[in-house]
Design an enzyme around this catalytic site. Sequence first.
Site, PDB file in Angstrom:
ATOM      1  N   ALA A  69      -9.711  17.618 -29.405  1.00 16.85           N
ATOM      2  CA  ALA A  69      -9.561  16.076 -29.246  1.00 16.85           C
ATOM      3  C   ALA A  69     -10.909  15.573 -29.115  1.00 16.85           C
ATOM      4  O   ALA A  69     -11.791  16.450 -28.754  1.00 16.85           O
ATOM      5  CB  ALA A  69      -8.582  15.744 -28.122  1.00 16.85           C
ATOM      6  N   GLY A 115      -6.654  20.423 -29.623  1.00 16.20           N
ATOM      7  CA  GLY A 115      -5.698  19.764 -30.304  1.00 16.20           C
ATOM      8  C   GLY A 115      -5.730  20.289 -31.722  1.00 16.20           C
ATOM      9  O   GLY A 115      -4.583  20.128 -32.599  1.00 16.20           O
ATOM     10  N   GLU A 118      -3.313  22.944 -31.894  1.00 17.90           N
ATOM     11  CA  GLU A 118      -1.989  22.395 -31.603  1.00 17.90           C
ATOM     12  C   GLU A 118      -1.446  21.875 -33.063  1.00 17.90           C
ATOM     13  O   GLU A 118      -0.139  21.728 -33.364  1.00 17.90           O
ATOM     14  CB  GLU A 118      -1.841  21.138 -30.583  1.00 17.90           C
ATOM     15  CG  GLU A 118      -1.943  21.673 -29.207  1.00 17.90           C
ATOM     16  CD  GLU A 118      -1.955  20.818 -28.028  1.00 17.90           C
ATOM     17  OE1 GLU A 118      -1.094  20.890 -27.305  1.00 17.90           O
ATOM     18  OE2 GLU A 118      -3.231  20.120 -27.954  1.00 17.90           O
ATOM     19  N   GLU A 140      -8.011  23.706 -22.938  1.00 16.76           N
ATOM     20  CA  GLU A 140      -7.993  22.371 -22.095  1.00 16.76           C
ATOM     21  C   GLU A 140      -8.178  22.593 -20.620  1.00 16.76           C
ATOM     22  O   GLU A 140      -8.812  21.839 -19.747  1.00 16.76           O
ATOM     23  CB  GLU A 140      -6.718  21.584 -22.381  1.00 16.76           C
ATOM     24  CG  GLU A 140      -6.656  20.760 -23.748  1.00 16.76           C
ATOM     25  CD  GLU A 140      -6.213  21.955 -24.956  1.00 16.76           C
ATOM     26  OE1 GLU A 140      -5.735  21.458 -26.021  1.00 16.76           O
ATOM     27  OE2 GLU A 140      -6.088  23.008 -24.593  1.00 16.76           O
TER      28      GLU A 140
END
Length: 636
Positions: A69, A115, A118, A140
């Site tokens: 992210a 992310g 993901e 994270e």
Amino acid sequence: MTLNLQHWRVERDAEGVATAILDKAGESANSLSVAVMAELAQILDGFDQQPPKGLIFRSGKAAGFIAGADIEEFTQLDTPEKGRALVERGWQLFNRLAAVDYPTLAIIRGHCLGGGLELALACRYLLAVDEPATKMGLPEVMLGIFPGWGGMLRLPQRVGPAAALDMMLTGKSLDAKRAKRMGLADECVPPRVMEPAARQLLLSGQPRRPLPALQRLLNGPLKAVVANGARKQVAKKARPEHYPAPYAIIDIWQKHNGNALAAPAIIDRIISSPTARNLVRVFFLQERLKGFGKASEFSARRVHVIGAGVMGGDIAAWCALRGMTVTLQDQSLERMGPALQRANKLFTRRLRDPLKARAAFDRLIPDVNGDGVAHADVVIEAIFENVEAKHALFKALEPRLKPGAVLATNTSSLKLEDLRTVLQQPERLVGIHFFNPVAMMPLVEVVEAEGADPDAVQAACAFVRQIDKLPLPVKSAPGFLVNAVLAPYMLAAMRAVDEGISPETVDEAMLAFGMPMGPIELVDTVGLDIALAAGQQLAGGAAAPRCLLARVEKNQLGKKSAQGFYAWADGKAKKGSAGAVPAGLAERLVKPLIDRVEQLVADSIVADADLADAGVIFGTGFAPFTGGPLNFRKNK
């Protein structure tokens, strides 16, 4: 399908296979910002109207797939609503991707983190490209947060819950081959065939490899067994009051099937926690350290290290591990034996491939005569701390150096201005100060003496980045930054022992504060003789603690002699039980450390408070959740 996209390119071939290429505008690496995610939603909207035969995701960057992210956006999450909206955006979008009717595949080449992984997990297939830069992980937890966009749901479904939790709770990443072995990647192929292999896999219709029956049970009815085991493992390393995120990951996986939106109170608590704010700060401090040396064109291929003791031998081994050709010099081959044995262990452990370990060992060349000096781009002196011995060495070295080579000392306590007086070009000498153990400690102090050549300092920083360490520029002064702040801290700890507080209790106070190791165990690890010598230099004339002198007189020097403040066996301290920790002990012990950091910033030994915090975190392990000593004092 006409889309006005800034960050993505969408191509569709004659057979109807679509490729979505992420090439984030104005950035060298891809990250999943609000704008990037909004454009992906538009792409999926278009494919709802005109479905492709299949969809491949890949990166348009040389740097890798997706770094995660956009961390800048985390710093703007100042209300619970914004935190929940961030989680919801990724969760909904990736669930939507996972539900499409056409097959989807992510080509993972280079880093694929957070992310990015993901997104790949939401695809039907994941193809890993087998090259050293390919790394997959959900780190994270290192930022004090959790993988809220589907990672906590899908990773356990792919690799089983124990392996998935291990990845999520440690933040560690996998290479391409390991990802294939664990079932995270469906295929692992060399770069030259990645595009045809991706297309073949995408259109193959083959089902994903199912999880074995036991793993399905552990991911379902037996979740509590895995969760309880994971909590026990985490508790050994992280206290919930300091690091709430790993405990939240276990709870969300166990109780909410990986859906953080089902636990809004956990989202609010984690995202608004001081730990998350401070660990994001530490991330940006680390990025700042990585920037040093970027301006320099310097690049090293050959390194010559003089002194095959623990530091010199381990510096040489680390440089060989990172791909350099290294010549290691000492007075005889026998003296180099232990260093070569340690190097062999390091290569075997880190590279996990006998051929690669052999190649690294072949790059580390014993060199009794010092023939490597003339060819080296970097020459590092790592002999014992004696000015006359170093003078004799530098005098002999200088005429043999090639033009533009970096001449460095690994001294931990001597002033560069005193060491360089024998050089024809004294401005050439820089300090490149590693910490023990070299393979574990990420920080390297790059020491600049008065009137040093700025190009040499920049080249030293570039070299430190090249071997994957974090350079911290410091001015030449006793102890530089890290040792200078550790000395008063260890002194305060030993004074507490002189007062009758047990070593175990002193260590427990600082472990509870959040240090990775207690200060008394640290003294034992460093060596009591070294602590005594450094203390005399850095303590400004104060008397040495009685407990230290008494042990040094008995030759109880700590870990290396199997007895110091503690008895040592198999590399571990044998500790008794800690007593009750006196109120305020931790604050009292940490105060001299923070005072010294403030003084060194005031004296411009380190450029500013942020860099001082970075240096103390990465050089001493100072409780990262505090954001560093000066940040801790400011926010107390």
